[in-house]
Design a protein around this motif. Structure first.
Motif, short mmCIF file in Angstrom:
data_model
loop_
_atom_site.label_atom_id
_atom_site.label_comp_id
_atom_site.label_asym_id
_atom_site.label_seq_id
_atom_site.Cartn_x
_atom_site.Cartn_y
_atom_site.Cartn_z
N TRP A 15 0.83 -1.21 0.00
CA TRP A 15 0.00 0.00 0.00
C TRP A 15 0.86 1.26 0.00
O TRP A 15 0.56 2.22 -0.71
CB TRP A 15 -0.91 -0.02 1.23
CG TRP A 15 -1.78 1.19 1.35
CD1 TRP A 15 -1.59 2.25 2.18
CD2 TRP A 15 -2.95 1.48 0.59
NE1 TRP A 15 -2.58 3.18 2.00
CE2 TRP A 15 -3.44 2.74 1.02
CE3 TRP A 15 -3.66 0.82 -0.40
CZ2 TRP A 15 -4.58 3.32 0.51
CZ3 TRP A 15 -4.80 1.40 -0.92
CH2 TRP A 15 -5.25 2.65 -0.47
N LYS A 16 1.93 1.28 0.76
CA LYS A 16 2.76 2.48 0.88
C LYS A 16 3.50 2.80 -0.41
O LYS A 16 3.90 3.95 -0.63
CB LYS A 16 3.75 2.32 2.02
CG LYS A 16 3.09 2.33 3.38
CD LYS A 16 4.11 2.23 4.48
CE LYS A 16 3.40 2.29 5.82
NZ LYS A 16 4.33 2.25 6.94
N GLU A 17 3.69 1.80 -1.27
CA GLU A 17 4.42 2.02 -2.52
C GLU A 17 3.51 2.30 -3.71
O GLU A 17 3.99 2.55 -4.81
CB GLU A 17 5.29 0.81 -2.82
CG GLU A 17 6.39 0.57 -1.81
CD GLU A 17 7.19 -0.68 -2.10
OE1 GLU A 17 6.98 -1.30 -3.16
OE2 GLU A 17 8.02 -1.05 -1.25
N ARG A 18 2.23 2.25 -3.51
CA ARG A 18 1.29 2.50 -4.61
C ARG A 18 1.25 3.98 -4.97
O ARG A 18 1.44 4.84 -4.10
CB ARG A 18 -0.12 2.04 -4.23
CG ARG A 18 -0.23 0.56 -4.15
CD ARG A 18 -1.65 0.15 -3.89
NE ARG A 18 -1.71 -1.29 -3.76
CZ ARG A 18 -2.72 -2.02 -4.13
NH1 ARG A 18 -3.80 -1.44 -4.61
NH2 ARG A 18 -2.70 -3.31 -4.00
N PRO A 19 0.97 4.27 -6.24
CA PRO A 19 0.80 5.69 -6.63
C PRO A 19 -0.39 6.31 -5.91
O PRO A 19 -1.35 5.62 -5.55
CB PRO A 19 0.56 5.62 -8.14
CG PRO A 19 1.02 4.27 -8.56
CD PRO A 19 0.89 3.38 -7.39
N THR A 20 -0.34 7.61 -5.75
CA THR A 20 -1.39 8.32 -5.04
C THR A 20 -2.74 8.16 -5.71
O THR A 20 -3.77 8.05 -5.04
CB THR A 20 -1.02 9.81 -4.94
OG1 THR A 20 0.26 9.92 -4.31
CG2 THR A 20 -2.03 10.57 -4.11
N TRP A 21 -2.78 8.13 -7.04
CA TRP A 21 -4.06 8.02 -7.72
C TRP A 21 -4.73 6.67 -7.46
O TRP A 21 -5.96 6.59 -7.38
CB TRP A 21 -3.92 8.28 -9.23
CG TRP A 21 -3.21 7.20 -9.99
CD1 TRP A 21 -1.87 7.10 -10.22
CD2 TRP A 21 -3.80 6.07 -10.61
NE1 TRP A 21 -1.61 5.97 -10.94
CE2 TRP A 21 -2.77 5.32 -11.21
CE3 TRP A 21 -5.10 5.61 -10.74
CZ2 TRP A 21 -3.01 4.14 -11.91
CZ3 TRP A 21 -5.34 4.44 -11.43
CH2 TRP A 21 -4.30 3.72 -12.01
N GLN A 22 -3.95 5.60 -7.31
CA GLN A 22 -4.53 4.30 -6.98
C GLN A 22 -5.11 4.30 -5.58
O GLN A 22 -6.21 3.77 -5.34
CB GLN A 22 -3.49 3.19 -7.10
CG GLN A 22 -3.11 2.86 -8.52
CD GLN A 22 -2.10 1.72 -8.61
OE1 GLN A 22 -1.72 1.13 -7.60
NE2 GLN A 22 -1.66 1.43 -9.81
N LYS A 23 -4.40 4.90 -4.65
CA LYS A 23 -4.92 5.01 -3.29
C LYS A 23 -6.21 5.83 -3.28
O LYS A 23 -7.17 5.48 -2.60
CB LYS A 23 -3.88 5.67 -2.38
CG LYS A 23 -2.66 4.85 -2.11
CD LYS A 23 -1.71 5.63 -1.22
CE LYS A 23 -0.39 4.95 -1.05
NZ LYS A 23 0.54 5.73 -0.22
N ALA A 24 -6.21 6.93 -4.04
CA ALA A 24 -7.39 7.80 -4.10
C ALA A 24 -8.59 7.06 -4.66
O ALA A 24 -9.71 7.19 -4.14
CB ALA A 24 -7.09 9.05 -4.92
#
Length: 93
Positions: free
Chosen positions: A49-58
């Protein structure tokens, strides 16, 4: 890039949820289908989770907020025993 089968399942459950919400006007079923869709992460599951791009988290956080909103709408607009129990508990009865 290898396409994961989870993407198709995720999109399928999202479409079922939209169908239930728009055509059948059932917020409970829409919340159920969209909630199940979250179990099928459409992105790379091997990536933490910490390495995912911000747009995927969003995308995933907004999706979760929509599911929570639909669930709240379902509870708030129903005249069921669930709502009565929540209100009684809130008022200390």
């Amino acid at each position: 890039m290898k396409t994961s089968f989870n993407k198709f399942i995720y999109i399928g459950f999202i479409l079922f949820g939209i169908y239930e919400l728009v055509y059948k006007h059932s917020a409970g079923d829409a919340a159920t289908y969209m909630g199940i869709a979250l179990a099928f992460d459409p992105f790379d599951q091997a990536q933490p989770w910490k390495e995912r791009p911000t747009w995927q988290k969003a995308v995933l956080i907004i999706h979760l907020a929509i599911v929570a909103g639909l669930f709240g709408y379902m509870i708030g607009n129903s005249q069921s025993e669930i709502r009565k129990g929540i209100m009684d508990g809130w008022q200390g009865k």
